[in-house]
Design a protein around this motif. Structure first.
Motif, PDB file in Angstrom:
ATOM      1  N   GLY A  43      47.038 -46.088 -13.912  1.00 41.88           N
ATOM      2  CA  GLY A  43      45.859 -45.608 -14.639  1.00 41.88           C
ATOM      3  C   GLY A  43      46.133 -45.474 -16.124  1.00 41.88           C
ATOM      4  N   ILE A  44      47.311 -45.020 -16.464  1.00 46.35           N
ATOM      5  CA  ILE A  44      47.711 -44.882 -17.871  1.00 46.35           C
ATOM      6  C   ILE A  44      47.780 -46.256 -18.526  1.00 46.35           C
ATOM      7  N   LEU A  45      48.393 -47.215 -17.847  1.00 48.80           N
ATOM      8  CA  LEU A  45      48.504 -48.564 -18.401  1.00 48.80           C
ATOM      9  C   LEU A  45      47.129 -49.186 -18.615  1.00 48.80           C
ATOM     10  N   LEU A  46      46.204 -48.918 -17.713  1.00 45.61           N
ATOM     11  CA  LEU A  46      44.838 -49.413 -17.867  1.00 45.61           C
ATOM     12  C   LEU A  46      44.192 -48.831 -19.125  1.00 45.61           C
ATOM     13  N   ASP A  47      44.358 -47.532 -19.343  1.00 45.92           N
ATOM     14  CA  ASP A  47      43.812 -46.899 -20.552  1.00 45.92           C
ATOM     15  C   ASP A  47      44.447 -47.479 -21.815  1.00 45.92           C
ATOM     16  N   LEU A  48      45.747 -47.720 -21.784  1.00 45.29           N
ATOM     17  CA  LEU A  48      46.444 -48.277 -22.946  1.00 45.29           C
ATOM     18  C   LEU A  48      45.985 -49.706 -23.216  1.00 45.29           C
ATOM     19  N   ARG A  49      45.722 -50.453 -22.160  1.00 46.80           N
ATOM     20  CA  ARG A  49      45.215 -51.818 -22.323  1.00 46.80           C
ATOM     21  C   ARG A  49      43.798 -51.794 -22.882  1.00 46.80           C
ATOM     22  N   ARG A  50      42.959 -50.915 -22.352  1.00 49.73           N
ATOM     23  CA  ARG A  50      41.574 -50.810 -22.841  1.00 49.73           C
ATOM     24  C   ARG A  50      41.523 -50.384 -24.308  1.00 49.73           C
ATOM     25  N   ALA A  51      42.506 -49.590 -24.727  1.00 49.29           N
ATOM     26  CA  ALA A  51      42.564 -49.134 -26.117  1.00 49.29           C
ATOM     27  C   ALA A  51      43.141 -50.194 -27.052  1.00 49.29           C
ATOM     28  N   GLY A  52      43.540 -51.329 -26.503  1.00 49.53           N
ATOM     29  CA  GLY A  52      44.079 -52.410 -27.327  1.00 49.53           C
ATOM     30  C   GLY A  52      45.529 -52.203 -27.740  1.00 49.53           C
ATOM     31  N   LEU A  53      46.250 -51.382 -26.999  1.00 47.56           N
ATOM     32  CA  LEU A  53      47.655 -51.135 -27.327  1.00 47.56           C
ATOM     33  C   LEU A  53      48.595 -52.001 -26.501  1.00 47.56           C
ATOM     34  N   LEU A  54      48.157 -52.421 -25.326  1.00 45.18           N
ATOM     35  CA  LEU A  54      48.945 -53.279 -24.452  1.00 45.18           C
ATOM     36  C   LEU A  54      48.140 -54.506 -24.052  1.00 45.18           C
ATOM     37  N   HIS A  55      48.872 -55.591 -23.777  1.00 48.18           N
ATOM     38  CA  HIS A  55      48.314 -56.778 -23.126  1.00 48.18           C
ATOM     39  C   HIS A  55      48.895 -56.808 -21.733  1.00 48.18           C
ATOM     40  N   SER A  56      48.097 -57.223 -20.774  1.00 48.13           N
ATOM     41  CA  SER A  56      48.632 -57.412 -19.431  1.00 48.13           C
ATOM     42  C   SER A  56      48.583 -58.888 -19.100  1.00 48.13           C
ATOM     43  N   HIS A  57      49.584 -59.321 -18.361  1.00 50.94           N
ATOM     44  CA  HIS A  57      49.679 -60.711 -17.934  1.00 50.94           C
ATOM     45  C   HIS A  57      49.810 -60.706 -16.421  1.00 50.94           C
ATOM     46  N   ARG A  58      48.956 -61.459 -15.753  1.00 45.06           N
ATOM     47  CA  ARG A  58      48.936 -61.487 -14.292  1.00 45.06           C
ATOM     48  C   ARG A  58      49.969 -62.457 -13.749  1.00 45.06           C
ATOM     49  N   GLY A  59      50.200 -62.318 -12.480  1.00 51.42           N
ATOM     50  CA  GLY A  59      51.046 -63.266 -11.771  1.00 51.42           C
ATOM     51  C   GLY A  59      52.433 -62.734 -11.486  1.00 51.42           C
ATOM     52  N   VAL A  60      53.205 -63.554 -10.793  1.00 53.41           N
ATOM     53  CA  VAL A  60      54.560 -63.185 -10.393  1.00 53.41           C
ATOM     54  C   VAL A  60      55.421 -62.856 -11.609  1.00 53.41           C
ATOM     55  N   ASP A  61      55.248 -63.608 -12.665  1.00 51.32           N
ATOM     56  CA  ASP A  61      56.024 -63.377 -13.885  1.00 51.32           C
ATOM     57  C   ASP A  61      55.284 -62.494 -14.880  1.00 51.32           C
ATOM     58  N   GLY A  62      54.246 -61.825 -14.423  1.00 49.67           N
ATOM     59  CA  GLY A  62      53.410 -61.014 -15.300  1.00 49.67           C
ATOM     60  C   GLY A  62      54.028 -59.674 -15.634  1.00 49.67           C
TER      61      GLY A  62
END
Length: 137
Positions: A43-62
């Motif tokens: 949940g914290i990572l989602l908030d940080l991503r929504r705030a433009g502080l983190l990028h998330s990358h999907r997949g096995v190597d994500g």
């Protein structure tokens, strides 16, 4: 200033991601390394991503990476992303606190407290805290 577990975890997570830059950090590894419950961290990572502080990358190597250079992300940015305003008075913005009579000057105290907190958290970057040099591309 009250620092919640959520806020503490968010800053710790961002510092861990900063330390691994430019490599991606997986949520499970981050949770284990920082001793943060994974479900809470997600949940914290989602908030940080929504705030433009983190990028998330999907997949096995994500995983997660900083969305901006660590020199441009302050502790205040992280705190606001997961907790909202730095200070409030009875749940409202500090600037809206109005007092009468003997308590009139109290408004100025709360505004000064807010300014003092901002003076610390808005001038301390992730790069400074992590003691690393993140190169700009």
């Amino acid at each position: 200033m009250y620092v919640s577990a959520r806020t503490d975890y968010a800053v710790r997570a961002m510092l861990a991601v900063t330390a691994e830059h430019p490599h991606l950090v997986k949520a499970a590894g981050l949770a284990a390394a920082q001793e943060i419950p994974l479900s809470f961290l997600q949940g914290i990572l989602l908030d940080l991503r929504r705030a433009g502080l983190l990028h998330s990358h999907r997949g096995v190597d994500g995983g997660y990476a900083l969305a901006r250079p660590a020199e441009e992300i302050t502790v205040g940015d992280v705190v606001r992303a997961v907790g909202g305003a730095l200070t409030t008075v009875r749940g409202l913005p500090t600037s809206t606190a109005i007092y009468h009579g003997a308590a009139t000057a109290l408004h100025d105290v709360w505004v000064a407290v807010e300014a003092a907190i901002e003076g610390v958290v808005d001038h301390k970057t992730l790069a400074e805290l992590s003691s690393i040099s993140v190169k700009r591309n």
